[in-house]
Design a protein around this motif. Structure first.
Motif, short mmCIF file in Angstrom:
data_model
loop_
_atom_site.label_atom_id
_atom_site.label_comp_id
_atom_site.label_asym_id
_atom_site.label_seq_id
_atom_site.Cartn_x
_atom_site.Cartn_y
_atom_site.Cartn_z
N MET A 63 0.90 -1.29 0.00
CA MET A 63 -0.17 0.02 0.04
C MET A 63 0.87 1.29 0.07
O MET A 63 0.56 2.21 -0.70
CB MET A 63 -0.86 -0.05 1.27
CG MET A 63 -1.94 1.26 1.46
SD MET A 63 -2.74 1.93 0.07
CE MET A 63 -4.23 0.75 0.30
N LYS A 64 1.93 1.28 0.75
CA LYS A 64 2.61 2.24 0.76
C LYS A 64 3.30 2.66 -0.71
O LYS A 64 3.39 4.13 -0.93
CB LYS A 64 3.75 2.14 1.86
CG LYS A 64 4.65 3.36 2.25
CD LYS A 64 5.96 2.81 3.15
CE LYS A 64 6.62 3.65 3.91
NZ LYS A 64 7.51 3.31 5.01
N ALA A 65 3.72 1.69 -1.43
CA ALA A 65 4.24 1.83 -2.66
C ALA A 65 3.32 2.43 -3.47
O ALA A 65 3.41 3.28 -4.47
CB ALA A 65 5.02 0.76 -3.05
N TRP A 66 2.00 1.99 -3.37
CA TRP A 66 0.96 2.26 -4.31
C TRP A 66 0.36 3.71 -3.88
O TRP A 66 0.60 4.52 -4.91
CB TRP A 66 -0.26 1.29 -4.02
CG TRP A 66 -1.37 1.58 -4.91
CD1 TRP A 66 -1.48 1.07 -6.21
CD2 TRP A 66 -2.74 2.11 -4.38
NE1 TRP A 66 -2.73 1.40 -6.77
CE2 TRP A 66 -3.52 2.15 -5.73
CE3 TRP A 66 -3.22 2.56 -3.24
CZ2 TRP A 66 -4.79 2.35 -5.78
CZ3 TRP A 66 -4.52 3.35 -3.48
CH2 TRP A 66 -5.42 3.17 -4.56
N ILE A 70 1.21 7.00 -6.60
CA ILE A 70 -0.03 8.27 -6.97
C ILE A 70 0.39 9.64 -6.50
O ILE A 70 0.23 10.71 -7.19
CB ILE A 70 -1.44 7.91 -5.91
CG1 ILE A 70 -2.06 6.50 -6.46
CG2 ILE A 70 -2.43 8.96 -6.06
CD1 ILE A 70 -3.20 5.79 -5.67
N LEU A 71 1.28 9.89 -5.15
CA LEU A 71 1.67 10.95 -4.86
C LEU A 71 2.75 11.53 -5.95
O LEU A 71 2.61 12.80 -6.05
CB LEU A 71 2.19 10.61 -3.33
CG LEU A 71 2.91 11.94 -2.86
CD1 LEU A 71 2.07 13.28 -2.41
CD2 LEU A 71 3.86 11.39 -1.83
N ASP A 150 12.06 -1.01 -0.08
CA ASP A 150 13.18 -1.64 -0.55
C ASP A 150 13.34 -1.05 -2.03
O ASP A 150 12.44 -0.44 -2.68
CB ASP A 150 12.77 -3.24 -0.51
CG ASP A 150 11.63 -3.46 -1.51
OD1 ASP A 150 11.78 -3.48 -2.82
OD2 ASP A 150 10.52 -3.80 -0.95
N GLN A 151 14.30 -1.36 -2.60
CA GLN A 151 15.07 -0.77 -3.96
C GLN A 151 14.21 -1.32 -5.14
O GLN A 151 13.89 -0.32 -5.96
CB GLN A 151 16.44 -1.24 -4.29
CG GLN A 151 17.49 -0.51 -2.94
CD GLN A 151 18.88 -0.62 -3.37
OE1 GLN A 151 19.30 -1.61 -3.74
NE2 GLN A 151 19.64 0.19 -2.80
N THR A 152 13.67 -2.48 -4.92
CA THR A 152 12.84 -2.93 -6.06
C THR A 152 11.53 -1.93 -6.09
O THR A 152 11.09 -1.55 -7.11
CB THR A 152 12.30 -4.38 -6.11
OG1 THR A 152 13.54 -5.04 -5.76
CG2 THR A 152 11.88 -4.97 -7.34
N SER A 153 11.01 -1.85 -4.90
CA SER A 153 9.60 -1.14 -4.87
C SER A 153 9.87 0.40 -5.26
O SER A 153 9.05 0.86 -6.01
CB SER A 153 9.07 -1.10 -3.47
OG SER A 153 8.66 -2.18 -3.09
N ALA A 154 11.02 0.86 -4.73
CA ALA A 154 11.39 2.19 -5.15
C ALA A 154 11.49 2.56 -6.64
O ALA A 154 10.87 3.39 -7.20
CB ALA A 154 12.52 2.75 -4.21
N ALA A 155 12.19 1.34 -7.39
CA ALA A 155 12.45 1.40 -8.68
C ALA A 155 11.05 1.45 -9.37
O ALA A 155 10.80 2.17 -10.42
CB ALA A 155 13.07 0.19 -9.11
N GLY A 156 9.97 0.57 -8.80
CA GLY A 156 8.73 0.69 -9.47
C GLY A 156 8.02 1.97 -9.38
O GLY A 156 7.34 2.49 -10.19
#
Lengths: 198, 229
Positions: A63-66, A70-71, A150-156
């Motif tokens: 949810m945080k990455a989602w 949006i942000l 994590d770096q993968t989520s940040a990359a997304g």
């Protein structure tokens, strides 16, 4: 994005899943927006968009990455609406932040006790330095180091390869240290270095 | 990432840790919550508009009467939308807790959650649905007023210590500003300590809940974690 009324079920899912991240959204908005009023507008727009789009959130995903995605999109839309353009910056485009002749990382050999010195800075000073970093690098540090994504989520979220996130994080920390080191010099916490570029 | 110099790894790690500390800096979301609650209300389906569409087929007299009612409803809606949620001051909440602890006359002894819900519903039919505590024992229930809004109160007991649980509509009440945040299992709690009374607050699914007492914040969060919304 439609203007249809939000259903009770959408509202229920939104308050249950997204609402607990309100502080995270507002904090990130504060680090990227230019004023407190802009930050609140950005956070509010993000949350309203999230509520309307909550049906597209898949249970069990991050949810945080989602919300951060949006942000970030909302932030970019606002910049475009302000007729200001985001200039994507490669690392090669930014070779200094501390001064025209000061290469990034120039002070790294001069830090006496990094942990101790960094902890002397109040949060506001660290945030001020963070806000002076180039947009892409700032976003990377906010996601990876502040929000511990994590770096993968940040990359997304930032729509770049993981390798780019790693380089930006490493380079961004150096830039941040340069700015903080200069502040430390001004405050008399460390001795001024005559020619840090050498 | 390979480091040119072993000192750089130390520097990077120290920088990472310093930045991570920013996330523990309290964020006051009170104003944003109030703005969002207002915005969310305005996103709700407007029943009065649906009703007015149907009225086209009614007999003229009924239609006029119904339109008067609709206008009244719209007026009410605008009145309620125009009012901001009130801030629950910690001073008010301490007062409520002390009155509950003192066994005020309005306190209704109850043995379980169903009895507590019934008692509240009888006293306040528009009360928010109470979240069910799954840890601790329920002892009594009552109504109170905080910042000019009705709230439902339950007296609970956990680890041998009394707790007051206050429940209100989150569209009417928001938490006061001075707080720190604690996140646990995806829920975010706002924490206060006032005059020796510790408080843990959460807003969820249209309800604002405050748990308070002399227990530690961790114990209060344990009770809050067990609430079934």
């Amino acid at each position: 994005m439609t203007n249809d009324p939000v259903s009770d079920e959408q509202q229920r899912r939104f308050t249950q899943l997204a609402w607990p991240y309100l502080a995270t959204v507002l904090r990130t908005a504060r680090y990227v927006a230019s004023s407190e009023a802009d930050a609140e507008d950005l956070a509010q727009d993000t949350m309203i968009k999230a509520m309307r789009a909550i049906d597209s959130f898949r249970d069990g995903t991050d949810m945080k990455a989602w919300l951060t995605t949006i942000l970030k999109r909302t932030f970019i839309d606002k910049l475009r609406a302000d007729q200001r353009r985001i200039q994507p910056q490669g690392l090669g485009d930014v070779d200094h932040v501390a001064g025209p002749n000061v290469p990034v990382g120039a002070f790294d050999d001069d830090w006496p006790e990094p942990e101790e010195l960094l902890n002397q800075f109040e949060d506001e000073a660290v945030i001020e330095a963070l806000k002076r970093l180039p947009e892409d690098i700032r976003w990377t540090l906010i996601l990876v180091d502040v929000e511990q994504m994590d770096q993968t989520s940040a990359a997304g979220v930032l729509e770049v390869p993981v390798g780019t996130i790693k380089s930006r994080a490493h380079y961004g920390r150096k830039m941040l240290r340069d700015l903080l080191y200069q502040m430390a010099q001004k405050r008399g916490w460390v001795t001024a270095v005559e020619n840090p570029s050498l | 990432m390979k480091y040119e110099n072993p000192n750089h790894e130390r520097l990077d790690e120290a920088t990472r840790r310093r930045l991570a500390r920013l996330a523990s800096k309290p964020v006051d979301t009170t104003r944003l919550e109030a703005r969002l609650n207002k915005a969310i209300e305005s996103q709700q389906p407007s029943n009065h508009l649906i009703q007015s569409t149907r009225l086209r087929w009614w007999r003229p007299v009924s239609r006029v009467a119904a339109m008067v009612a609709v206008v009244g409803l719209i007026g009410l809606l605008f009145t309620s939308m125009g009012s901001n949620p009130a801030i629950a001051s910690t001073t008010d909440l301490v007062r409520v807790h002390r009155e509950v602890m003192a066994g005020e006359p309005g306190l209704v002894p109850v043995a379980n959650f169903a009895q507590a819900t019934d008692a509240i519903q009888r006293m306040w039919p528009q009360a928010p649905k109470l979240p069910e505590p799954t840890v601790g024992q329920i002892k009594a229930s009552c109504l109170h007023n905080v910042a000019d809004h009705d709230v439902a109160c339950l007296k609970l007991e956990f680890n041998g210590e009394p707790i007051t649980m206050v429940v209100g509509h989150s569209r009417e009440i928001v938490c006061s500003a001075a707080h720190r945040q604690v996140s646990r299992d995806g829920r975010t709690y706002l924490v206060h300590d006032r005059d020796g009374v510790r408080m843990v607050m959460i807003s969820s699914q249209g309800r604002w809940v405050c748990l308070m007492g002399s227990l530690s914040i961790d114990e209060l969060i344990e009770v809050a974690d067990g609430l079934r919304f």
